[in-house]
Scaffold this active site. Structure first.
Site, PDB file in Angstrom:
ATOM      1  CG  HIS A 269      -1.801   1.163   1.382  1.00 52.94           C
ATOM      2  ND1 HIS A 269      -3.123   1.155   1.004  1.00 52.94           N
ATOM      3  CD2 HIS A 269      -1.574   2.404   1.876  1.00 52.94           C
ATOM      4  CE1 HIS A 269      -3.665   2.332   1.253  1.00 52.94           C
ATOM      5  NE2 HIS A 269      -2.742   3.125   1.791  1.00 52.94           N
ATOM      6  CD  GLU A 270       1.622   3.530   3.664  1.00 55.67           C
ATOM      7  OE1 GLU A 270       1.819   4.590   3.034  1.00 55.67           O
ATOM      8  OE2 GLU A 270       0.595   3.339   4.342  1.00 55.67           O
ATOM      9  CG  HIS A 273       0.452   6.393  -0.392  1.00 54.54           C
ATOM     10  ND1 HIS A 273      -0.530   7.210  -0.910  1.00 54.54           N
ATOM     11  CD2 HIS A 273      -0.144   5.690   0.618  1.00 54.54           C
ATOM     12  CE1 HIS A 273      -1.671   7.005  -0.256  1.00 54.54           C
ATOM     13  NE2 HIS A 273      -1.459   6.084   0.672  1.00 54.54           N
ATOM     14  CD  GLU A 299      -4.990   6.978   0.790  1.00 52.65           C
ATOM     15  OE1 GLU A 299      -4.827   5.749   0.646  1.00 52.65           O
ATOM     16  OE2 GLU A 299      -4.362   7.643   1.628  1.00 52.65           O
TER      17      GLU A 299
END
Length: 508
Positions: A269-270, A273, A299
């Protein structure tokens, strides 16, 4: 596409404005780095000094943005003929200026100082499962944020003003329409899944997994996905997050011995980003053309990599053998078992960041409703734990056993980030729409994943999303990338197909 076309006709006022903007954004970048350090590296006793440092930088950034000369330059450029890229720069600076000039510098400074002070209190309250320790700080932050919203627009819904700090280009009304469509699709689907008698593997990753080895696995995943270590790093924090620029994009995660998937999916997930930050054009650094569009788009990048890639069966066909090298206890696991296990829909998981792909959005609805009521003055801070637990029982069918599993689990309110949570669900909807468009352009993305070929998807995202910076507003950016206006349609189609097949639902 040149991000800053150079022509002899460039007005001097534009160059002067851009010079000022770069100074402002560099101060902000320094603040972000100090905030990263506070959450990752800073000694426990450093808070009094750090709160003053961050407060000073926030005040300086605000003063630089609200200088009278910035307003004069914007006025001077009002009637100028500019390239579309430069028009976008002026548009974005004007939006920020018009909001900021209405807010007193001392209020900005107080908010920054309070959030810096609140962070270690939140960490302690969570560790000790005691909302009462954190509640006075939430109360102060809610009051400060109400004052902030009142200054920005005294006639607007204060929550809508705060939401615009994170998603400046979509109205709250449009956001709620998309969130409503997501909720109306998911609630009956989740009920149907819970009634399903189709057996799937749910315990493939049960057992104990050494956290130091998990970190090695997380690094393997980042390397496989294409994370450039020369411009990033992986660390641990109490709440996973990413921060940085196109030159330095850092990720953090956290590890639990009993759940290796939590850290892995958080890391992916990160990575999403960080990849967005790294994909912004180098030559536009510290200008709006080198800044991300907003948190809904941000997001979308993290949710795309976490869910559409990291939770796909193709990913597990590729990555499971690597993971099994580190954890011999899973050598006999099949990619299908891994896929089913990481995509199971939980009956009673209280933690948002550990939630499955579907119930995750009910966690968002809960937070959205609570923080909106807090800002509106319809809910007192002391009543948050009870209301939180009531809503979790209503939406998810169970009550958290502790405040740490309930209202203390997220870091956002310690940052004063009221209005942030809706962007998670908006980002998920956008991720599905972008991934659908990528598949239309690239063909079988799962086949690329099985081969460990992630550069193609990453470059598609860079070309269609990242490189534009703030050139387009949110809906225009989605339309540019996909050919369609932003909607929840791709997301509802995606989850209906994926989970209908996984649980053998009648809707397939």
């Amino acid at each position: 596409m040149a991000t800053e076309p150079s022509t002899a006709e460039t007005p001097e006022a534009y160059d002067q404005l851009l010079s000022k903007v770069k100074r402002i954004n560099n101060v902000e970048a320094a603040s972000m780095l100090l905030s990263w350090d506070q959450q990752v590296m800073m000694p426990e006793g450093g808070t009094p000094a750090r709160s003053q440092q961050l407060s000073t930088l926030s005040a300086l950034q605000h003063e630089l943005l609200t200088e009278e000369e910035v307003g004069d330059l914007l006025d001077e450029l009002e009637g100028e003929t500019l390239s579309p890229e430069r028009e976008a720069v002026v548009r974005e600076v004007r939006r920020d200026y018009e909001r900021a000039v209405r807010v007193p510098t001392d209020l900005v400074e107080r908010i920054s100082q309070k959030t810096s002070e609140a962070l270690p209190i939140w960490e302690q309250a969570k560790a000790e499962n005691d909302w009462s320790q954190f509640a006075p700080h939430v109360e102060e932050l809610v009051d400060l944020k109400r004052q902030y919203a009142e200054h920005v627009d005294p006639d607007a819904d204060p929550y809508e003003v705060l939401f615009a700090d994170y998603e400046p280009c979509l109205s709250l009304e449009r956001a709620e329409e998309i969130l409503t469509e997501i909720r109306e699709t998911l609630v009956p689907m989740i009920d149907e899944i819970r009634d399903s008698e189709t057996p799937i593997t749910t315990d493939a990753f049960s057992g104990q997994f050494d956290t130091e080895v998990q970190e090695e696995v997380a690094r393997e995943a980042l390397t496989m996905l294409g994370y450039p270590w020369e411009r990033g790093r992986l660390d641990t924090s109490s709440h996973p997050f990413s921060t940085g620029t196109q030159f330095d994009a850092r990720v953090t995660t956290r590890f639990k011995a009993e759940d290796p998937i939590d850290a892995l999916t958080a890391t992916i997930h990160e990575f999403g980003h960080a990849t967005y930050n790294l994909g912004l054009p180098d030559d536009a650094y510290a200008t709006p053309l080198g800044e991300h569009r907003g948190l809904s788009v941000h997001e979308s990048q993290s949710r795309l990599w976490e869910n559409h890639v990291g939770r796909s069966q193709a990913f597990w066909e590729r990555f499971l053998p690597t993971m099994a090298e580190y954890f011999p206890t899973i050598e006999e696991m099949t990619p299908r078992e891994a896929y089913e296990s990481v995509n199971q829909v939980y009956e009673d998981n209280p933690i948002r960041v550990e939630a499955d792909e579907l119930t995750y959005h009910l966690h968002i609805v809960l937070r959205f409703e609570i923080e909106r009521a807090l800002i509106a003055g319809e809910l007192s801070v002391e009543d948050v734990p009870e209301v939180w637990n009531d809503k979790m029982e209503e939406y998810l069918g169970f009550r958290p056993e502790t405040d740490a599993e309930g209202c203390l689990q997220d870091i956002h309110w310690s940052h004063g980030s009221f209005g942030y949570f809706p962007t998670y669900s908006l980002g998920s909807a956008m991720a599905a729409q972008l991934f659908q468009a990528a598949e239309a352009d690239l063909g079988d993305v799962d086949a690329l994943t099985r081969e460990g070929e992630f550069d193609t998807l990453r470059e598609w995202l860079r070309e269609n999303v990242h490189r534009h910076g703030q050139r387009y507003e949110t809906n225009a950016l989605v339309r540019e990338a996909t050919g369609e206006d932003f909607s929840a349609d791709a997301f509802t189609d995606y989850v209906t197909e994926k989970y209908g097949a996984l649980y053998d639902l009648e809707r397939v």
